[in-house]
Design a protein around this motif. Structure first.
Motif, PDB file in Angstrom:
ATOM      1  N   SER A 139      85.355 -82.511 -16.425  1.00 51.09           N
ATOM      2  CA  SER A 139      85.888 -83.254 -15.291  1.00 51.09           C
ATOM      3  C   SER A 139      84.864 -84.265 -14.778  1.00 51.09           C
ATOM      4  O   SER A 139      85.180 -85.422 -14.511  1.00 51.09           O
ATOM      5  CB  SER A 139      86.249 -82.292 -14.158  1.00 51.09           C
ATOM      6  OG  SER A 139      86.483 -83.004 -12.974  1.00 51.09           O
ATOM      7  N   ALA A 140      83.639 -83.818 -14.660  1.00 46.69           N
ATOM      8  CA  ALA A 140      82.601 -84.687 -14.105  1.00 46.69           C
ATOM      9  C   ALA A 140      82.262 -85.833 -15.057  1.00 46.69           C
ATOM     10  O   ALA A 140      82.155 -86.990 -14.659  1.00 46.69           O
ATOM     11  CB  ALA A 140      81.350 -83.861 -13.792  1.00 46.69           C
ATOM     12  N   GLY A 152      82.970 -88.565 -17.543  1.00 48.71           N
ATOM     13  CA  GLY A 152      84.141 -89.329 -17.943  1.00 48.71           C
ATOM     14  C   GLY A 152      83.849 -90.811 -17.845  1.00 48.71           C
ATOM     15  O   GLY A 152      82.706 -91.248 -18.022  1.00 48.71           O
ATOM     16  N   LEU A 153      84.866 -91.569 -17.534  1.00 48.29           N
ATOM     17  CA  LEU A 153      84.688 -93.015 -17.404  1.00 48.29           C
ATOM     18  C   LEU A 153      83.668 -93.332 -16.317  1.00 48.29           C
ATOM     19  O   LEU A 153      83.009 -94.362 -16.354  1.00 48.29           O
ATOM     20  CB  LEU A 153      86.026 -93.666 -17.071  1.00 48.29           C
ATOM     21  CG  LEU A 153      87.099 -93.532 -18.151  1.00 48.29           C
ATOM     22  CD1 LEU A 153      88.443 -94.013 -17.623  1.00 48.29           C
ATOM     23  CD2 LEU A 153      86.703 -94.330 -19.391  1.00 48.29           C
ATOM     24  N   GLY A 154      83.549 -92.433 -15.342  1.00 53.22           N
ATOM     25  CA  GLY A 154      82.582 -92.640 -14.272  1.00 53.22           C
ATOM     26  C   GLY A 154      81.167 -92.762 -14.799  1.00 53.22           C
ATOM     27  O   GLY A 154      80.352 -93.505 -14.255  1.00 53.22           O
ATOM     28  N   TYR A 214      92.484 -94.846 -12.997  1.00 49.02           N
ATOM     29  CA  TYR A 214      91.729 -94.202 -14.068  1.00 49.02           C
ATOM     30  C   TYR A 214      92.518 -94.257 -15.375  1.00 49.02           C
ATOM     31  O   TYR A 214      91.967 -94.476 -16.450  1.00 49.02           O
ATOM     32  CB  TYR A 214      91.492 -92.744 -13.674  1.00 49.02           C
ATOM     33  CG  TYR A 214      90.291 -92.102 -14.322  1.00 49.02           C
ATOM     34  CD1 TYR A 214      89.038 -92.249 -13.757  1.00 49.02           C
ATOM     35  CD2 TYR A 214      90.412 -91.355 -15.479  1.00 49.02           C
ATOM     36  CE1 TYR A 214      87.926 -91.661 -14.332  1.00 49.02           C
ATOM     37  CE2 TYR A 214      89.306 -90.768 -16.063  1.00 49.02           C
ATOM     38  CZ  TYR A 214      88.067 -90.924 -15.481  1.00 49.02           C
ATOM     39  OH  TYR A 214      86.970 -90.340 -16.059  1.00 49.02           O
ATOM     40  N   PHE A 229      82.108 -89.785  -6.960  1.00 46.98           N
ATOM     41  CA  PHE A 229      83.076 -90.032  -8.025  1.00 46.98           C
ATOM     42  C   PHE A 229      82.628 -89.380  -9.332  1.00 46.98           C
ATOM     43  O   PHE A 229      83.391 -88.689  -9.994  1.00 46.98           O
ATOM     44  CB  PHE A 229      83.233 -91.545  -8.213  1.00 46.98           C
ATOM     45  CG  PHE A 229      84.258 -91.936  -9.226  1.00 46.98           C
ATOM     46  CD1 PHE A 229      85.606 -92.031  -8.879  1.00 46.98           C
ATOM     47  CD2 PHE A 229      83.904 -92.220 -10.534  1.00 46.98           C
ATOM     48  CE1 PHE A 229      86.566 -92.400  -9.809  1.00 46.98           C
ATOM     49  CE2 PHE A 229      84.864 -92.585 -11.471  1.00 46.98           C
ATOM     50  CZ  PHE A 229      86.190 -92.674 -11.117  1.00 46.98           C
ATOM     51  N   SER A 230      81.373 -89.590  -9.655  1.00 47.16           N
ATOM     52  CA  SER A 230      80.886 -89.131 -10.942  1.00 47.16           C
ATOM     53  C   SER A 230      80.871 -87.601 -11.043  1.00 47.16           C
ATOM     54  O   SER A 230      81.133 -87.034 -12.092  1.00 47.16           O
ATOM     55  CB  SER A 230      79.482 -89.686 -11.190  1.00 47.16           C
ATOM     56  OG  SER A 230      79.082 -89.397 -12.496  1.00 47.16           O
ATOM     57  N   SER A 237      82.916 -85.668  -9.499  1.00 45.05           N
ATOM     58  CA  SER A 237      84.269 -85.174  -9.172  1.00 45.05           C
ATOM     59  C   SER A 237      84.276 -84.363  -7.878  1.00 45.05           C
ATOM     60  O   SER A 237      84.931 -83.331  -7.786  1.00 45.05           O
ATOM     61  CB  SER A 237      84.853 -84.279 -10.279  1.00 45.05           C
ATOM     62  OG  SER A 237      84.851 -84.896 -11.517  1.00 45.05           O
TER      63      SER A 237
HETATM   64  N1  PHE Z   1      84.125 -87.597 -12.457  1.00 48.40           N
HETATM   65  C1  PHE Z   1      85.085 -88.330 -13.236  1.00 48.40           C
HETATM   66  C2  PHE Z   1      84.330 -89.380 -14.034  1.00 48.40           C
HETATM   67  O1  PHE Z   1      83.153 -89.556 -13.840  1.00 48.40           O
HETATM   68  C3  PHE Z   1      86.168 -88.944 -12.402  1.00 48.40           C
HETATM   69  C4  PHE Z   1      86.772 -87.989 -11.447  1.00 48.40           C
HETATM   70  C5  PHE Z   1      86.641 -88.180 -10.086  1.00 48.40           C
HETATM   71  C6  PHE Z   1      87.459 -86.870 -11.903  1.00 48.40           C
HETATM   72  C7  PHE Z   1      87.162 -87.276  -9.174  1.00 48.40           C
HETATM   73  C8  PHE Z   1      87.978 -85.963 -11.014  1.00 48.40           C
HETATM   74  C9  PHE Z   1      87.822 -86.154  -9.666  1.00 48.40           C
HETATM   75  O2  PHE Z   1      84.887 -90.048 -14.860  1.00 48.40           O
END
Ligand code: PHE
Length: 455
Positions: A23-24, A26-28, A110, A231-232, A234
């Motif tokens: 979850s953490a 990802g695209l972030g 997203y 964000f990154s 989550s």
């Molecule tokens: N953390 C994810 C990312 O870095 C994005 C995300 C944000 C997912 C909030 C879940 C909740 O891509």
């Protein structure tokens, strides 16, 4: 309260870690961190981001996991239940609602960016970027954005994939997806950093990321870095609370949260170290914005032997990393709806997915048909901002910090000590450290950064 629904639980400690790291990460990390660092001037942003990850995101993630595991329900319900147990206000439930709203908005854009990454896989397979120069790669990206139909199609495909996994539930869908994808992504990312070190301008890239020019720390940069930390990781919208609700008692929350935050920051750093050497070796603009990875990576792959194969593989892994995050954005909302009873998860995931997909069209058109629509154009700061820019800004910089602020207050001020210390399983000293940070440091940092930005 309604009759109670028992959610599934993670099948092991490790699957939980994979899912939460999934979850953490990802695209972030791969798309947003490098471009934000580029736009915000490099090292100053990176330094503040690290501070916020350690002192804000980590303690709040612990708070989310503990609330989730104690409440065992979706974020609004877990908050409601814990508040009721301690005879506190029912309004705490609304904090869960901020999170649900944020999840809707984040997933809407997203999925569009996830669609861009998906679209790049066939481009590599077709050999589009072989030997391409910076201008050609940039033109390819711009052409994709300019075409609403292409974005529409890939956004739709990405959303269908997200719904598909969530519809299948925890053990049937999410766990299977994360178990092999995360390790592969990590290995390829390390390989790419080595490539960037050999072929790119590594010294300049590293200098850009780690040279702290304090004059570049403006209120806007600090806010952006804090938003990125939320964000990154989550954190701030109940994703971790939801995953915490499925957490077996045997998992040690502080250790798990530490692992997740460190892994997340590390991957962001690797992405930065893979991308900026290529940026500087090719005379690209570090501050070019959301297209940064979509231009630098094809350029690097286009120049290496076997690059089309590796490129395709790498973008497949980005898509998977994005999917394990998008799944975690849809899960809290779906689990909440599921608790209302009566309607099967499959149907709920589809219906919610369609609503978010429709919301995503605002982002799709922000890059073409509505590129010149600036809904808040009368405000100086948002003069040029498209729908996408505003949704992105509002979620990371307002919704997540606000949600996180209240979660910290709830866990560290409102919940009784026996509950929080019991869930965290820390001795008095370490529990005291957590509580001090969650009571004073994190909320005050969030509030201060907000106020500092308004002035
Ligand atoms: N953390 C994810 C990312 O870095 C994005 C995300 C944000 C997912 C909030 C879940 C909740 O891509």
């Amino acid at each position: 309260m309604q009759p109670e629904l028992q959610h599934e639980q993670w099948s092991s400690r490790l699957t939980f870690i994979f899912a939460a790291v999934g979850s953490a990460v990802g695209l972030g990390n791969i798309w947003k961190f490098p471009y934000m660092a580029g736009v915000s001037g490099g090292g100053a942003f990176v330094l503040v981001y690290f501070f916020c990850a350690a002192l804000v995101a980590l303690p709040i993630m612990m708070a989310e996991l503990l609330i989730g595991r104690r409440g065992r329900l979706s974020p609004p319900r877990s908050m409601e239940r814990l508040a009721a147990d301690g005879a506190h206000s029912r309004h705490w439930k609304k904090v869960g609602w901020i999170g649900v709203l944020a999840a809707f908005l984040i997933l809407s854009f997203y999925s569009v960016i996830g669609g861009w990454a998906t679209a790049y896989v066939p481009k590599f397979v077709a050999g589009t970027f072989r030997g391409a120069d910076a201008a050609a790669v940039g033109a390819e990206f711009d052409a994709m954005l300019a075409d609403p139909v292409t974005l529409f199609i890939w956004h739709t495909i990405f959303m269908i994939a997200t719904v598909w996994f969530v519809a299948r539930g925890i053990s049937g869908g999410i766990e299977k997806a994360v178990n092999f994808m995360m390790p592969s992504l990590f290995i390829l990312l390390v390989a790419l950093v080595i490539y960037a070190a050999v072929e790119g301008d590594f010294a300049k890239g590293a200098w850009f990321l780690f040279h702290f020019d304090f004059s570049k720390i403006t209120p806007a940069v600090v806010l952006a870095a804090m938003g990125q930390a939320f964000f990154s990781a989550s954190v701030g919208l109940g994703t971790m609370m939801t995953y915490g609700a499925y957490l077996p008692r045997s998992v040690h929350i502080p250790r798990a949260a530490g692992t997740i935050v460190v892994a997340d920051a590390f991957v962001a750093l690797l992405a930065g170290l893979a991308i900026f050497p290529i940026v500087f070796a090719n005379g690209l603009d570090a501050g070019s914005g959301p297209g940064l990875v979509f231009v630098t990576l094809p350029l690097a792959f286009g120049a290496m032997p076997g690059g089309m194969l590796f490129g395709a593989l790498f973008f497949i892994l980005i898509v998977f990393a994005a999917l394990t995050s998008s799944i975690s954005l849809l899960e809290p909302v779906t689990s909440y709806a599921e608790e209302r009873g009566g309607i099967p998860r499959r149907v709920l995931a589809v219906v919610i997915g369609i609503v978010i997909w429709a919301l995503g069209l605002f982002t799709v058109f922000s890059f073409n048909l509505w590129a010149d629509v600036h809904p808040l154009g009368m405000i100086e700061r948002f003069r040029e901002a498209t729908f996408f820019d505003l949704i992105d800004y509002a979620t990371s910089n307002i919704f997540l910090p606000l949600g996180g602020f209240f979660i910290a207050i709830f866990a560290a001020w409102i919940l009784d000590r026996a509950t929080s210390q019991g869930e965290l399983d820390l001795d008095d000293r370490w529990y005291g450290v957590w509580r001090f940070i969650a009571r004073y440091v994190s909320p005050v940092a969030v509030a201060a950064i907000f106020i500092y930005n308004l002035s």
